[in-house]
Motif scaffolding. Structure first.
Motif, short mmCIF file in Angstrom:
data_model
loop_
_atom_site.label_atom_id
_atom_site.label_comp_id
_atom_site.label_asym_id
_atom_site.label_seq_id
_atom_site.Cartn_x
_atom_site.Cartn_y
_atom_site.Cartn_z
N VAL A 72 23.25 60.37 30.26
CA VAL A 72 24.34 60.98 30.92
C VAL A 72 25.82 60.62 30.24
O VAL A 72 26.33 61.45 29.44
CB VAL A 72 24.66 60.88 32.37
CG1 VAL A 72 26.03 61.56 32.97
CG2 VAL A 72 23.35 61.19 33.05
N PHE A 73 25.94 59.47 29.81
CA PHE A 73 27.31 59.01 29.13
C PHE A 73 27.33 59.57 27.84
O PHE A 73 28.29 60.13 27.45
CB PHE A 73 27.45 57.53 29.40
CG PHE A 73 27.60 56.90 30.78
CD1 PHE A 73 27.65 57.76 31.94
CD2 PHE A 73 27.40 55.67 31.10
CE1 PHE A 73 27.87 57.21 33.25
CE2 PHE A 73 27.46 55.21 32.25
CZ PHE A 73 27.64 55.94 33.55
N SER A 74 26.07 59.44 27.15
CA SER A 74 26.21 59.75 25.62
C SER A 74 26.53 61.17 25.63
O SER A 74 27.20 61.65 24.67
CB SER A 74 24.58 59.65 25.11
OG SER A 74 24.24 58.60 25.65
N PHE A 75 25.88 62.07 26.50
CA PHE A 75 26.24 63.62 26.48
C PHE A 75 27.66 63.76 26.74
O PHE A 75 28.20 64.56 26.02
CB PHE A 75 25.25 64.36 27.62
CG PHE A 75 25.65 65.76 27.48
CD1 PHE A 75 25.06 66.61 26.19
CD2 PHE A 75 26.33 66.20 28.61
CE1 PHE A 75 25.24 67.89 26.56
CE2 PHE A 75 26.42 67.74 28.46
CZ PHE A 75 26.11 68.48 27.47
N LEU B 120 33.47 57.34 33.97
CA LEU B 120 33.60 56.53 35.40
C LEU B 120 33.21 57.37 36.37
O LEU B 120 32.62 56.99 37.60
CB LEU B 120 35.04 55.99 35.16
CG LEU B 120 35.65 55.03 34.24
CD1 LEU B 120 36.90 54.60 34.53
CD2 LEU B 120 34.51 53.74 34.57
N ILE B 121 33.68 58.78 36.55
CA ILE B 121 33.22 59.66 37.49
C ILE B 121 31.58 59.85 37.76
O ILE B 121 31.01 59.75 38.60
CB ILE B 121 33.96 60.89 37.45
CG1 ILE B 121 35.47 60.67 37.76
CG2 ILE B 121 33.29 61.96 38.64
CD1 ILE B 121 36.17 61.96 37.12
N ALA B 122 30.96 59.76 36.45
CA ALA B 122 29.65 60.23 36.41
C ALA B 122 28.77 58.77 37.00
O ALA B 122 27.82 58.80 37.57
CB ALA B 122 29.15 60.26 34.95
N ASP B 123 29.73 57.81 36.49
CA ASP B 123 28.95 56.27 37.01
C ASP B 123 28.93 56.41 38.65
O ASP B 123 27.94 55.87 39.32
CB ASP B 123 29.77 55.25 36.39
CG ASP B 123 29.23 54.14 36.62
OD1 ASP B 123 27.88 54.15 36.55
OD2 ASP B 123 29.94 52.90 36.61
N TYR B 124 29.94 56.84 39.24
CA TYR B 124 30.04 56.93 40.60
C TYR B 124 29.15 57.75 41.23
O TYR B 124 28.20 57.30 41.88
CB TYR B 124 31.41 57.16 41.07
CG TYR B 124 31.54 57.29 42.53
CD1 TYR B 124 31.41 56.08 43.37
CD2 TYR B 124 31.94 58.66 43.14
CE1 TYR B 124 31.80 56.08 44.75
CE2 TYR B 124 32.04 58.51 44.38
CZ TYR B 124 32.07 57.52 45.33
OH TYR B 124 32.16 57.34 46.60
N VAL B 125 28.80 59.00 40.58
CA VAL B 125 28.20 60.07 41.35
C VAL B 125 26.48 59.60 41.09
O VAL B 125 25.85 59.81 41.87
CB VAL B 125 28.25 61.31 40.45
CG1 VAL B 125 27.29 62.52 40.71
CG2 VAL B 125 29.68 61.97 40.88
N ILE B 126 26.18 58.84 39.74
CA ILE B 126 24.78 58.55 39.60
C ILE B 126 24.65 57.42 40.57
O ILE B 126 23.50 57.44 41.16
CB ILE B 126 24.60 58.17 38.18
CG1 ILE B 126 24.70 59.33 37.30
CG2 ILE B 126 23.49 57.27 37.96
CD1 ILE B 126 24.86 58.76 35.66
N ALA B 127 25.30 56.67 40.82
CA ALA B 127 25.40 55.36 41.89
C ALA B 127 25.13 55.99 43.16
O ALA B 127 24.21 55.53 43.94
CB ALA B 127 26.41 54.60 42.00
N LEU B 128 25.82 57.03 43.45
CA LEU B 128 25.70 57.76 44.89
C LEU B 128 24.46 58.33 44.93
O LEU B 128 23.81 58.13 46.08
CB LEU B 128 26.99 58.71 45.01
CG LEU B 128 27.69 58.97 46.41
CD1 LEU B 128 28.20 57.66 46.85
CD2 LEU B 128 28.59 60.05 45.98
#
Lengths: 255, 221
Positions: B170-173, B209-217
């Motif tokens: 996800v982060f790469s994209f 950082l937003i994606a990191d939070y969403v994936i964790a959620l």
């Protein structure tokens, strides 16, 4: 032949081109001239499809250029070659790779055939043996010639040149002009040159279109330039103080 | 598909970023081990937890997120500048006129290259980070070799590795598409190019950082 009718273009409500209609003839060097900001580059970009006009039509022979499908547009573009103001050579590629690039992308030629064609084009622009140099290793004039070689590698029907002499000394400019002129004649192609260089106008201007403030104000040939009494044309042609002095002297000598 | 260009991008992103990713991962692992050891002082928590914490923090968070943030700065700004420079030097216009599908030739190989190279960098980064934790804690006498290895093997949840890879993809994209977009649509001169390059990094970082939070959620709550 390329025919444009009623081309208008505006950016953010500002009219850049106002109802331009003209014809660019086959086998001739068709010039778009005018001062900086007159709309020359915008018109050229509309001709090659980099910009869409606000209204108007562009016909390549009988083909309506603005209503082509993607596939048809790609096929037509393979018949176009363009020399950019800054040459637009790819820095990371050698001279021969730059010229071979369109062939690598679209032709089914073998490697040997491609190299043969690249060498033909290099010879045509008098750059034989410069294959392995990078664009940064050749002069500005040579870069323009490489740009021309890349533009003709597919034997185009239409050649576009955006300010081909910008940044070049007068002698090199003449070489580039002669090259464009001879290629036009040799391939019998429709060449459109965007310039404000008066030497080019008088050397290769078979068919000249003068733009001023987005309007086509004069059309004619290089022979007609000096005869015309169009004020805008005269003020453009004799903009340089040197030419103004020459003109004044000529008028004094032959009142 | 432009495979040659895609492979070149994989090489540039992967090999080109290996050293910086390795260096950062090594120190992050080392610092994590040292600071957790410091926090364990005077508590009843077993010392082998150092290995366990280094492993899980590395796999779940540090390796994918820190690697992506670092690469947003290195690879992302480079992509925005490269494509933006091509736009300004009319290279993209030249390709358009030749009939080249410019986004397909310029952008797609970068995204595909990153989707392959960055997850591999994250895996390597995770391994080096765990090695960093080992080097900081075992030779210095903070913890024994056996305890560190025991910690690494304790409470292992295989899904965490999947989570790491999901984050890496996800982060790469995100970082490549944001950076390519910023470069592709740059207008103006060198000031705008610099701004596009900076925006590429800043926006990529925020998105990561937003994606990191969403994936964790989604995957851990």
């Amino acid at each position: 032949m390329i025919r444009i009718e009623g081309i208008n273009k505006s950016f953010d409500g500002v009219d850049i081109l106002k109802g331009i209609s003209t014809t660019f003839e086959t086998g001739k060097c068709n010039l778009i001239i005018g001062r900086s900001g007159a709309g020359k580059t915008v018109l050229l970009k509309i001709l090659v499809g980099l910009l869409k006009p606000s209204s108007g039509t562009v016909f390549y022979d009988k083909t309506d250029f603005l209503n082509l499908s993607k596939k048809e547009l790609r096929q037509l573009r393979m018949q176009m070659g363009m020399l950019f103001q800054g040459s637009a050579l790819f820095d990371s590629m050698k001279v021969e790779e730059n010229i071979r690039f369109p062939l690598d992308m679209f032709s089914n030629m073998t490697r040997k055939e491609k190299n043969h064609r690249v060498n033909e084009c290099l010879e045509r622009v008098s750059l034989t043996g410069e294959n392995l140099k990078y664009p940064s290793e050749v002069s500005g004039g040579m870069q323009k010639r490489v740009g021309i070689a890349r533009a003709i590698v597919f034997k185009p029907k239409y050649l576009f040149c955006d300010e081909p002499n910008s940044g070049l000394d007068p002698k090199t400019s003449i070489v580039i002009d002669e090259l464009i002129d001879s290629i036009t004649e040799e391939y019998n192609i429709t060449t459109v040159v965007n310039t404000h260089d008066m030497n080019s106008v008088m050397q290769i201007g078979d068919n000249i279109n003068l733009l001023a403030d987005g309007t086509l104000v004069w059309k004619g040939t290089k022979e007609e330039v000096l005869e015309s009494e169009n004020e805008m044309l005269q003020s453009f042609v004799f903009a340089s103080p040197f030419l103004q002095r020459l003109k004044a002297r000529a008028e004094r000598a032959h009142p | 598909m432009y495979w040659k260009e895609t492979v070149r991008q994989m090489h540039d992103i992967g090999i080109g970023s290996l050293l910086i990713v390795a260096l950062i991962s090594l120190f992050i692992g080392a610092v994590t081990a040292l600071q957790f050891a410091y926090q364990l002082d005077g508590t009843l928590v077993p010392r082998y937890y150092i290995g366990y914490i280094v492993r899980d923090i590395t796999i779940i968070e540090m390796a994918p997120t820190i690697t992506a943030l670092v690469l947003a700065g290195k690879v992302g700004s480079n992509m925005a500048s490269e494509i933006g420079g091509m736009r300004q030097k009319e290279h993209l216009d030249a390709m358009d006129i030749m009939g080249v599908n410019t986004p397909g030739y310029i952008v797609m190989p970068k995204i595909l290259g990153a989707l392959v190279a960055i997850p591999l960098l994250v895996i390597i980064g995770a391994m080096i980070s765990i090695l960093g934790g080992y080097l900081a804690s075992v030779p210095t006498g903070l913890i024994s070799n056996e305890d560190y290895l025991r910690g690494l093997r304790s409470f292992f949840v295989p899904f965490n590795v999947t989570l790491m890879l999901i984050k890496a993809f996800v982060f790469s994209f995100l970082l490549t598409s944001v950076s390519c977009y910023q470069g592709f649509y740059v207008e103006g001169g060198s000031i705008e190019l610099g701004k596009a390059s900076t925006d590429a990094v800043v926006i990529s970082d925020i998105m990561i950082l937003i994606a990191d939070y969403v994936i964790a959620l989604i995957f851990t709550v």
